[in-house]
Design an enzyme around this catalytic site. Structure first.
Site, PDB file in Angstrom:
ATOM      1  N   LYS A 113      16.767   0.531   2.773  1.00 34.86           N
ATOM      2  CA  LYS A 113      16.238   1.641   1.330  1.00 34.86           C
ATOM      3  C   LYS A 113      16.500   1.253   0.071  1.00 34.86           C
ATOM      4  CE  LYS A 113      15.192   5.310   3.696  1.00 34.86           C
ATOM      5  NZ  LYS A 113      14.990   6.774   3.582  1.00 34.86           N
ATOM      6  N   LYS A 193       7.185  -0.671  10.054  1.00 33.06           N
ATOM      7  CA  LYS A 193       6.913   0.545  10.363  1.00 33.06           C
ATOM      8  C   LYS A 193       6.128   1.328   9.443  1.00 33.06           C
ATOM      9  CE  LYS A 193      10.985   4.570  11.104  1.00 33.06           C
ATOM     10  NZ  LYS A 193      11.532   4.365  10.283  1.00 33.06           N
ATOM     11  N   LYS A 196       4.262   6.370   4.662  1.00 35.08           N
ATOM     12  CA  LYS A 196       3.586   6.563   3.270  1.00 35.08           C
ATOM     13  C   LYS A 196       3.585   5.628   2.203  1.00 35.08           C
ATOM     14  CE  LYS A 196       0.806   8.915   1.386  1.00 35.08           C
ATOM     15  NZ  LYS A 196      -1.006   9.109   1.823  1.00 35.08           N
TER      16      LYS A 196
END
Ligand code: SF4
Length: 327
Positions: A113, A193, A196
């Protein structure tokens, strides 16, 4: 025999996609038969990255509507919004104080992240697993349904539970992970993965025309450059989708036709689209119906929050008592 208790959460960011549906939601529905289930729309987790403030409430309600439309029965589980039960953050703070910084810095999700959100590497992003551990422990959950990539987080929770119990006395069970047996659907690029934010997803509530357009242009086995080139279903994400949405005889036929180069990818995708829509159409119809009755969704979420608050208050009283905190 007492049922075990499960906690799991889903973020209300953007639309819920078919990766969430296959990887988590279908499993949640099945688990409500065997476990005492606590399911949360984890809005505190969602704010660790930049988000659209104006549409956030709508996204939360959308997530709740989608879960119920997918078959989650609120009479068989507790469904609530995380921030409505304030003890989640209280327990997270306490767990912060017994968590070594190094444990957090080693988490794979934090590393990933931080690369994805370089402009906003905040403390919440690093601390995410502690809040997740608090979510699980606040209900003394005994099991957590996960995909392979989340095992590290349950291991982390088990370590914190052990540490808390060792310091302050036996309080929390060490939850085990329940590994989902469903195949992992990747994004439409066939690599990352489904997400959105990566724009490689198919939303459960998307219009059929849009879904077809996304499937039509999605990446298959790249060795199938021409119709006569045989493919390998094992490395094709579309084949994985077939295993989740098409009947078994169709899945076998898809594999055979692919390996023998007897069917082109566009025709293969058309078959997938038909089977996918057979599953999504009733969900979309139910979601549209629920949209007309927003009060019903609010009542379900209020009821879930009030039941969760009861448990959370009891557990926090025990925690504060053991730690000799006020209260
Ligand atoms: Fe994938 Fe189907 Fe094309 Fe084979 S024929 S590569 S399974 S889309």
């Amino acid at each position: 025999m007492t049922k075990g208790r499960i906690f799991s959460g889903i973020q209300p960011t953007g639309t819920i996609h078919i990766g969430n549906y296959i990887g988590a939601i279908k499993n949640w529905v099945a688990l409500t038969e065997a476990y005492d289930c606590v399911f949360s729309i984890v809005d505190y987790h969602a704010i660790t990255i930049d988000y659209d403030v104006e549409s956030f409430q709508e996204s939360i309600m959308n997530a709740a509507r989608t879960l119920i439309a997918c078959g989650l029965n609120p009479e068989k589980c507790r469904l609530f919004i995380q921030s409505r039960v304030i003890e989640h953050t209280e327990l997270a703070w306490i767990l912060n104080c017994i968590t070594p910084l190094g444990d957090l810095e080693r988490m794979t999700q934090f590393k990933d992240k931080s690369k994805q959100h370089r402009e906003n590497i905040n403390v919440g992003l690093l601390d995410y697993p502690v809040l997740q551990a608090a979510d699980i422990m606040l209900y003394k959950s005994t099991a957590v349904p996960v995909g392979e990539d989340q095992i590290q987080h349950v291991e982390f929770t088990r370590r914190i539970s052990r540490r808390f119990n060792g310091k302050f006395g036996k309080t929390f069970p060490e939850p085990k992970w329940l590994l989902s047996s469903t195949p992992k659907i990747l994004g439409l690029d066939g690599k990352a993965k489904m997400s959105k934010s990566l724009n490689n997803d198919i939303g459960i509530l998307e219009r059929p025309d849009d879904i077809w357009e996304k499937l039509r242009t999605s990446v298959t086995d790249e060795n199938r450059k021409r119709l006569k080139d045989p493919g390998d279903p094992k490395i094709c994400n579309l084949y994985t989708m077939h295993t989740s949405f098409s009947p078994d005889d169709v899945v076998t036929d898809v594999a055979d036709q692919c390996k023998s180069a007897s069917r082109g990818c566009v025709d293969c995708k058309k078959i997938l689209f038909e089977n996918l829509m057979k599953e999504l159409a009733p969900i979309q119809a139910k979601a549209q119906e629920l949209e007309k009755r927003p009060d019903e969704i609010s009542d379900i979420l209020n009821d879930g929050a009030s039941k969760c608050s009861e448990t959370a208050k009891e557990v926090m009283e025990e925690v504060r008592g053991k730690m000799k905190l006020a209260g």
